[in-house]
Design a protein around this motif. Structure first.
Motif, PDB file in Angstrom:
ATOM      1  N   THR A 384       0.848  -1.196   0.000  1.00 39.53           N
ATOM      2  CA  THR A 384       0.000   0.000   0.000  1.00 39.53           C
ATOM      3  C   THR A 384       0.883   1.246   0.000  1.00 39.53           C
ATOM      4  O   THR A 384       0.557   2.245   0.632  1.00 39.53           O
ATOM      5  CB  THR A 384      -0.938   0.016   1.225  1.00 39.53           C
ATOM      6  OG1 THR A 384      -0.152   0.095   2.419  1.00 39.53           O
ATOM      7  CG2 THR A 384      -1.814  -1.224   1.266  1.00 39.53           C
ATOM      8  N   PHE A 385       1.981   1.190  -0.713  1.00 37.80           N
ATOM      9  CA  PHE A 385       3.001   2.236  -0.716  1.00 37.80           C
ATOM     10  C   PHE A 385       2.747   3.218  -1.870  1.00 37.80           C
ATOM     11  O   PHE A 385       1.914   2.976  -2.740  1.00 37.80           O
ATOM     12  CB  PHE A 385       4.391   1.607  -0.874  1.00 37.80           C
ATOM     13  CG  PHE A 385       4.860   0.784   0.297  1.00 37.80           C
ATOM     14  CD1 PHE A 385       4.090   0.639   1.444  1.00 37.80           C
ATOM     15  CD2 PHE A 385       6.085   0.136   0.255  1.00 37.80           C
ATOM     16  CE1 PHE A 385       4.524  -0.110   2.527  1.00 37.80           C
ATOM     17  CE2 PHE A 385       6.537  -0.624   1.323  1.00 37.80           C
ATOM     18  CZ  PHE A 385       5.759  -0.748   2.450  1.00 37.80           C
ATOM     19  N   PRO A 386       3.514   4.320  -1.923  1.00 37.57           N
ATOM     20  CA  PRO A 386       3.347   5.265  -3.020  1.00 37.57           C
ATOM     21  C   PRO A 386       4.219   4.988  -4.234  1.00 37.57           C
ATOM     22  O   PRO A 386       3.942   5.487  -5.318  1.00 37.57           O
ATOM     23  CB  PRO A 386       3.746   6.605  -2.383  1.00 37.57           C
ATOM     24  CG  PRO A 386       4.752   6.224  -1.339  1.00 37.57           C
ATOM     25  CD  PRO A 386       4.307   4.883  -0.812  1.00 37.57           C
ATOM     26  N   ARG A 387       5.314   4.207  -4.062  1.00 37.31           N
ATOM     27  CA  ARG A 387       6.288   4.064  -5.151  1.00 37.31           C
ATOM     28  C   ARG A 387       6.736   2.622  -5.297  1.00 37.31           C
ATOM     29  O   ARG A 387       6.855   1.895  -4.318  1.00 37.31           O
ATOM     30  CB  ARG A 387       7.522   4.949  -4.898  1.00 37.31           C
ATOM     31  CG  ARG A 387       7.200   6.418  -5.062  1.00 37.31           C
ATOM     32  CD  ARG A 387       8.383   7.328  -4.877  1.00 37.31           C
ATOM     33  NE  ARG A 387       7.920   8.693  -5.096  1.00 37.31           N
ATOM     34  CZ  ARG A 387       8.330   9.752  -4.411  1.00 37.31           C
ATOM     35  NH1 ARG A 387       9.259   9.616  -3.476  1.00 37.31           N
ATOM     36  NH2 ARG A 387       7.846  10.952  -4.680  1.00 37.31           N
ATOM     37  N   ASN A 388       7.031   2.259  -6.537  1.00 34.97           N
ATOM     38  CA  ASN A 388       7.553   0.924  -6.826  1.00 34.97           C
ATOM     39  C   ASN A 388       8.621   0.985  -7.907  1.00 34.97           C
ATOM     40  O   ASN A 388       8.695   0.107  -8.775  1.00 34.97           O
ATOM     41  CB  ASN A 388       6.418  -0.017  -7.236  1.00 34.97           C
ATOM     42  CG  ASN A 388       5.661   0.459  -8.474  1.00 34.97           C
ATOM     43  OD1 ASN A 388       5.782   1.617  -8.892  1.00 34.97           O
ATOM     44  ND2 ASN A 388       4.871  -0.423  -9.074  1.00 34.97           N
ATOM     45  N   PHE A 389       9.450   2.030  -7.874  1.00 31.28           N
ATOM     46  CA  PHE A 389      10.537   2.138  -8.835  1.00 31.28           C
ATOM     47  C   PHE A 389      11.442   0.911  -8.716  1.00 31.28           C
ATOM     48  O   PHE A 389      11.629   0.374  -7.616  1.00 31.28           O
ATOM     49  CB  PHE A 389      11.344   3.411  -8.606  1.00 31.28           C
ATOM     50  CG  PHE A 389      10.543   4.676  -8.729  1.00 31.28           C
ATOM     51  CD1 PHE A 389       9.689   4.879  -9.796  1.00 31.28           C
ATOM     52  CD2 PHE A 389      10.648   5.673  -7.776  1.00 31.28           C
ATOM     53  CE1 PHE A 389       8.949   6.042  -9.910  1.00 31.28           C
ATOM     54  CE2 PHE A 389       9.916   6.842  -7.886  1.00 31.28           C
ATOM     55  CZ  PHE A 389       9.062   7.032  -8.952  1.00 31.28           C
TER      56      PHE A 389
END
Length: 658
Positions: A384-389
């Motif tokens: 449920t995070f904001p980033r998946n770089f």
């Protein structure tokens, strides 16, 4: 999305907030403006550099209304470095007059919202998700650390006046959906560049169904759209939130005029949305959950500033209550504050999570910044995070998906990506109903206030040997002839320019050592080639430097000799960080010229200062290929002086005679 009518009709919330803090410039999109700053926020991954910058500025005491230093990133203490940073940060808070939020107290953004957020105030933070405070009707902007240090010293924030993007919300979210699906819908429509040079302002009747913490979820991930910030009105839902935190006296109503107009307009019918998920590699690669359903899942992580509210955790607890997490799945729960963990415990939700097989961790960023919880190679991790770089999780070949708490909980139970609405059909489950306490378990015990001025002046900064110094920055040469040491593609993030995670974060206060990590996510040979080359250039694609506000992504390559970046386009914060540290950011006038430059080519810019003053256009000669490219810059006269001096700190030292 349609064009609106700037300047026609009344004002929205964003324009009201800017107007009330404007100290220079005109509110015309594209013009440089100066904004008075009321509050600042720093966290420990960026804060050590900020405190070193305050020392370099010879500041006696911060001049903002409130400045808070949070310790939420570097919580893994595998050696002495992270603890040494925390000791240094506490001493700097006591010396310069900041509040200090102790390790384990909570993630900066929701904790600041709970304890310090004030409708109508302006705030800058050395974290790109500072924009989350727009959920309370604040003008909150993520910037580089040096700009936060300048704000603490009483200087205004200079930004390019953005367009105002009005997004009208109607309807209500259906069962099994939540606020995360709203911002994922924005990313599905517009991608990671859709908000560049814009403030997103949400308005319309659909707002009534969204709590202040729901709005936090949406405002937080405005950063993933590239937006300058996001704002919501300060209305009855904000008053409800502040009352629950025992701070109703801080409420001020700030709403858009009935005839407010916007530069750009969009609309979302909340009732028409479906569960969404971002596929591995980019927050902008969003698809319906049903299109990805059936993929096996190995890990589910709930938490982060992108889903920080009590409701987010309680919803997961309600879904898994009385059931067991799938045996192939690790369900990790990262509370975003001690206050929320206490409330979960009092509600019985923490017990429900534990009995279902969840692993509850300390309050902090943890896996969101790559500090632990690294997933297995080739296995799907739903977060449920904001980033998946790529690689941000700490695993080079990671497969990190971004989703809502409901979708995360569904995967935890089934062991595969599952549309949460299917839980009703497959398991006979009703949508989760969460009853939250009207009053939060207010926690102030781990917030240390600044000492009185006289006491503060006697505080010595406690610097361990691992605390480095700011690099000496020389002026920009008037004749640049530099090799291209690396060429990168579109949407390269600051995670790829200068990684976070458990390997690199402990060296955040030691630039010489940190530089060994520069660009290594993309090319492990960059640091060595850069040292051999000395002054050099980087060529980038579109949206170069998206993501985190970390100024280390400018400082570390600058330490290795970076003097020129030539790109198709830039993310806002990284562009300003390049300027702040004396790196010349130019853009290709013709996008096609990007394809004509290769790593190893030598680029030449003659009479740099005169060329910058002459106008926005500037010639870049590729001496290797015998070609000349037309480039442009977006530097104001003030910013031209910064770059020419070698950065903000050398310029200030020169002006003060230091």
């Amino acid at each position: 999305m349609t064009a609106g009518g700037p300047g026609v009709g009344g004002q929205g919330v964003a324009r009201k907030l800017i107007a009330s803090h404007l100290v220079s410039g005109e509110m015309t999109p594209g013009a440089e403006i100066g904004i008075r700053v009321d509050q600042t926020l720093t966290q420990d991954a960026t804060g050590t550099m900020v405190m070193l910058e305050l020392e370099a500025l010879d500041l006696d005491r911060v001049r903002t209304d409130v400045s808070v230093q949070y310790v939420d990133h570097n919580l893994l203490q595998a050696d002495e470095r992270n603890m040494a940073d925390h000791i240094f940060l506490r001493s700097a808070c006591r010396r310069y007059g900041l509040w200090y939020s102790r390790p384990g107290n909570g993630v900066s953004h929701p904790t600041h919202m709970q304890r310090f957020g004030v409708p109508g105030a302006s705030m800058v933070g050395s974290d790109s998700h500072t924009c989350a405070a727009g959920s309370l009707g604040m003008l909150a902007i993520g910037v580089g650390g040096l700009e936060v240090a300048m704000a603490m010293a009483g200087e205004p924030l200079h930004v390019t006046m953005p367009e105002i993007w009005g997004v009208r919300l109607t309807g209500e979210l259906p069962p099994w959906l939540s606020a995360k699906d709203v911002i994922l819908e924005m990313l599905r429509r517009h991608g990671v560049r859709g908000g560049v040079n814009r403030i997103i302002e949400y308005h319309g009747p659909g707002l009534a169904s969204l709590t202040a913490m729901d709005r936090h979820v949406i405002a937080n991930m405005g950063a993933e759209l590239g937006a300058t910030t996001t704002v919501f009105p300060s209305d009855g839902r904000v008053l409800e939130f502040l009352r629950g935190e025992g701070r109703e006296d801080d409420f001020t109503e700030i709403v858009a005029d009935p005839d407010a107009s916007y530069d750009v307009a969009d609309e979302i019918d909340l009732s028409s949305l479906e569960p969404l998920i971002a596929r591995p590699g980019s927050p902008g690669d969003v698809v319906p959950v049903r299109d990805a359903a059936g993929e096996d899942v190995h890990q589910v992580v709930v938490g982060s500033s992108a889903n920080p509210g009590l409701r987010d955790f309680a919803s997961v607890a309600a879904i898994v209550k009385g059931r067991q997490v799938h045996p192939a799945v690790s369900l990790d729960v990262n509370p975003t504050s001690r206050q929320i963990l206490l409330d979960l415990t009092r509600m019985g939700a923490a017990a429900d999570l534990l009995q279902a097989g969840a692993r509850i961790h300390q309050a902090g960023c943890l896996g969101c910044i790559g500090m632990g919880q690294a997933p297995a190679v080739g296995r799907n991790s739903l977060r449920t995070f904001p980033r998946n770089f790529p690689g941000r999780s700490g695993t080079a070949d990671d497969l990190v998906w971004l989703c809502s708490p409901e979708t995360a909980a569904a995967a935890a139970l089934t062991g595969r990506i599952t549309d949460p609405r299917d839980l009703g059909m497959d398991l006979g489950m009703d949508p989760p109903e969460v009853r939250l306490p009207r009053r939060s378990s207010v926690n102030r015990q781990m917030l240390e206030p600044p000492p009185p001025v006289d006491e503060a002046r006697g505080v010595a900064l406690e610097k361990a040997p691992s605390i480095g110094v700011l690099p000496e920055l020389d002026p920009l040469p008037d004749e640049l002839e530099v090799p291209v040491v690396i060429k990168v593609g579109d949407d390269v993030s600051t995670d790829e320019i200068l990684q976070a995670g458990a390997r690199a974060l402990p060296f955040r206060s030691d630039i010489a050592r940190l530089a060994d990590f520069a660009f290594t996510r993309l090319d492990e040979g960059y640091p060595e080639r850069a040292r051999e080359a000395g002054p050099h250039a980087v060529v980038g694609g579109r949206n170069y430097g998206q993501g985190s506000s970390r100024e280390h992504a400018a400082i570390a390559p600058r330490h290795l000799g970076l003097r020129l970046v030539l790109a198709r386009g830039y993310a806002r914060i990284h562009w300003q960080n390049l300027v702040n540290f004396g790196i010349l950011p130019l853009e290709f006038a013709d996008d096609a010229d990007y394809d004509r430059v290769e790593q190893g080519d030598v680029l030449r810019v003659e009479n740099v200062r005169d060329a910058l003053k002459a106008g926005a256009g500037i010639d870049v000669r590729n001496t290797t290929r015998g070609e000349t490219y037309r480039a442009r810059h977006r530097l104001s006269p003030r910013q031209r002086d910064l770059v020419a001096a070698g950065g903000q700190i050398p310029l200030l030292r020169r002006r003060s005679g230091g």
